[in-house]
Design a protein around this motif. Structure first.
Motif, PDB file in Angstrom:
ATOM      1  N   GLY A  80     -12.312  38.318  53.547  1.00  0.00           N
ATOM      2  CA  GLY A  80     -13.097  38.957  54.596  1.00  0.00           C
ATOM      3  C   GLY A  80     -14.364  38.228  54.958  1.00  0.00           C
ATOM      4  N   SER A  81     -14.612  37.062  54.343  1.00  0.00           N
ATOM      5  CA  SER A  81     -15.810  36.296  54.693  1.00  0.00           C
ATOM      6  C   SER A  81     -15.766  35.879  56.154  1.00  0.00           C
ATOM      7  N   PRO A  82     -16.941  35.640  56.759  1.00  0.00           N
ATOM      8  CA  PRO A  82     -16.956  35.242  58.164  1.00  0.00           C
ATOM      9  C   PRO A  82     -16.318  33.868  58.368  1.00  0.00           C
ATOM     10  N   PRO A  83     -15.810  33.603  59.569  1.00  0.00           N
ATOM     11  CA  PRO A  83     -15.371  32.249  59.890  1.00  0.00           C
ATOM     12  C   PRO A  83     -16.480  31.250  59.570  1.00  0.00           C
ATOM     13  N   ALA A 132     -10.262  28.877  53.185  1.00  0.00           N
ATOM     14  CA  ALA A 132      -8.979  28.796  53.896  1.00  0.00           C
ATOM     15  C   ALA A 132      -7.875  29.520  53.134  1.00  0.00           C
ATOM     16  N   ARG A 133      -7.854  29.361  51.818  1.00  0.00           N
ATOM     17  CA  ARG A 133      -6.829  30.049  51.010  1.00  0.00           C
ATOM     18  C   ARG A 133      -7.000  31.565  51.073  1.00  0.00           C
ATOM     19  N   ALA A 134      -8.245  32.017  51.299  1.00  0.00           N
ATOM     20  CA  ALA A 134      -8.513  33.455  51.419  1.00  0.00           C
ATOM     21  C   ALA A 134      -8.238  33.978  52.817  1.00  0.00           C
ATOM     22  N   GLY A 135      -7.738  33.116  53.693  1.00  0.00           N
ATOM     23  CA  GLY A 135      -7.400  33.553  55.040  1.00  0.00           C
ATOM     24  C   GLY A 135      -8.543  33.485  56.029  1.00  0.00           C
ATOM     25  N   VAL A 136      -9.616  32.783  55.666  1.00  0.00           N
ATOM     26  CA  VAL A 136     -10.783  32.652  56.540  1.00  0.00           C
ATOM     27  C   VAL A 136     -10.607  31.410  57.417  1.00  0.00           C
ATOM     28  N   ALA A 137     -10.918  31.538  58.694  1.00  0.00           N
ATOM     29  CA  ALA A 137     -10.862  30.384  59.589  1.00  0.00           C
ATOM     30  C   ALA A 137     -12.000  29.429  59.248  1.00  0.00           C
ATOM     31  N   VAL A 138     -11.659  28.177  58.956  1.00  0.00           N
ATOM     32  CA  VAL A 138     -12.649  27.196  58.505  1.00  0.00           C
ATOM     33  C   VAL A 138     -12.506  25.912  59.310  1.00  0.00           C
ATOM     34  N   GLN A 139     -13.635  25.387  59.736  1.00  0.00           N
ATOM     35  CA  GLN A 139     -13.691  24.038  60.301  1.00  0.00           C
ATOM     36  C   GLN A 139     -14.601  23.220  59.396  1.00  0.00           C
ATOM     37  N   ILE A 140     -14.078  22.107  58.864  1.00  0.00           N
ATOM     38  CA  ILE A 140     -14.881  21.254  57.999  1.00  0.00           C
ATOM     39  C   ILE A 140     -15.002  19.883  58.641  1.00  0.00           C
ATOM     40  N   ASN A 141     -16.204  19.335  58.632  1.00  0.00           N
ATOM     41  CA  ASN A 141     -16.453  18.011  59.190  1.00  0.00           C
ATOM     42  C   ASN A 141     -17.160  17.161  58.145  1.00  0.00           C
TER      43      ASN A 141
END
Length: 304
Positions: A233-236, A259-268
């Motif tokens: 449930g963490s924020p994107p 990401a494994r917890a279903g959170v949308a993640v963008q990593i740069n």
């Protein structure tokens, strides 16, 4: 690959100033040296309004905040937590960068002067951060809420994101984590890599952790090391990580765990950059690139 030319020049300039490393300084001297880094950055843009305010903490302390408004009709509100290992840094020191952030996002930015260790050790900073997030949400209830921070400030943003999810707190539209402190693991590959011992090194992180969490038993509590928390449930998240950083492994691990917890993640990953690069807009080109990336992501969230 080595750090880029701009970073090499900055490190050479800092080396010319001399003096012992941060971890060998008393806290007042370290704060003065860290604050002087702001002199290398040109002032930020003029904005529609900048004002001082306070947020009442649960214990009655009045947390200073500086509120930046780029426009009369903002598209969102950002709570920004500065870096400095929970020991150094201030709203004033980060003024130039936060002004730029407000200008490029068309958001209100609330920059928090949370209490610092060792005078106020863990969990004071985390609790102050939560109080500021709640105050901000209540003050701008109709605007999308973003939490952001660099280094120790990224730690506080991540902690606030987890707490909001766990306690059905203010809905956070995005967390922006810039080379965040995420885990107390001083023996990871990135911590031990000699190439990463630059503006921030392993000895300095030990110094920071010792001041912030004098009780070693607390260092893997989720509100100290967010990697050990419940991420559901963490924020994107937008996670920015430099190539040369003792914290690189934990930042990447946190992005993977989200990401494994279903959170949308963008990593740069910022090639050729060191920890702290975001602190030098106008000096290090990568800082301006990162700011543009953050603005793009926030505008997508806020519709601005």
């Amino acid at each position: 690959m080595a750090v880029d030319d701009a970073t090499s020049a900055l490190l050479a300039q800092l080396a010319e100033a001399g003096g012992p490393p941060i971890h060998q300084m008393p806290v007042p001297q370290a704060r003065a040296v860290f604050a002087a880094l702001a002199d290398l950055v040109s002032p930020g843009p003029d904005l529609h309004a900048v004002r001082e305010d306070t947020v009442r903490a649960d214990d009655g302390y009045k947390i200073p905040v500086r509120v930046y408004s780029a426009t009369e009709q903002p598209h969102g509100v950002i709570v920004y937590f500065h870096g400095g290992g929970w020991v150094l840094g201030s709203v004033a020191q980060y003024d130039a960068g936060v002004r730029r952030l407000a200008a490029v996002t068309n958001c209100v930015v609330v920059s928090a002067d949370y209490r610092l260790a060792p005078e106020y050790p863990y969990p004071t900073a985390a609790r102050d951060a939560w109080d500021v997030v709640n105050w901000t949400s209540a003050s701008w209830p109709t605007l999308p809420l973003i939490v952001a921070g660099d280094s120790a400030g990224g730690n506080l943003a991540a902690v606030a994101g987890q707490r909001a999810a766990a306690e059905s707190g203010p809905p956070i539209a995005l967390q922006v984590l810039i080379y965040p402190v995420i885990n107390h693991d001083l023996n990871s590959v990135s911590y031990l890599d000699p190439a990463n011992q630059l503006l921030l090194d392993r000895d300095s992180m030990i110094w920071f952790w010792n001041h912030y969490t004098p009780d070693p038993a607390t260092r893997r509590n989720p509100d100290a090391s967010p990697l050990w928390g419940n991420l559901s449930g963490s924020p994107p998240a937008l996670v920015l990580i430099p190539e040369y950083d003792v914290l690189r492994d934990e930042g990447e691990a946190y992005a993977d765990a989200l990401a494994r917890a279903g959170v949308a993640v963008q990593i740069n990953i910022f090639d050729g950059q060191m920890h702290g690069f975001f602190q030098f807009p106008g000096v290090l080109p990568a800082a301006d690139t990162a700011l543009g990336l953050i603005a793009e992501r926030i505008v997508a969230v806020t519709g601005g």
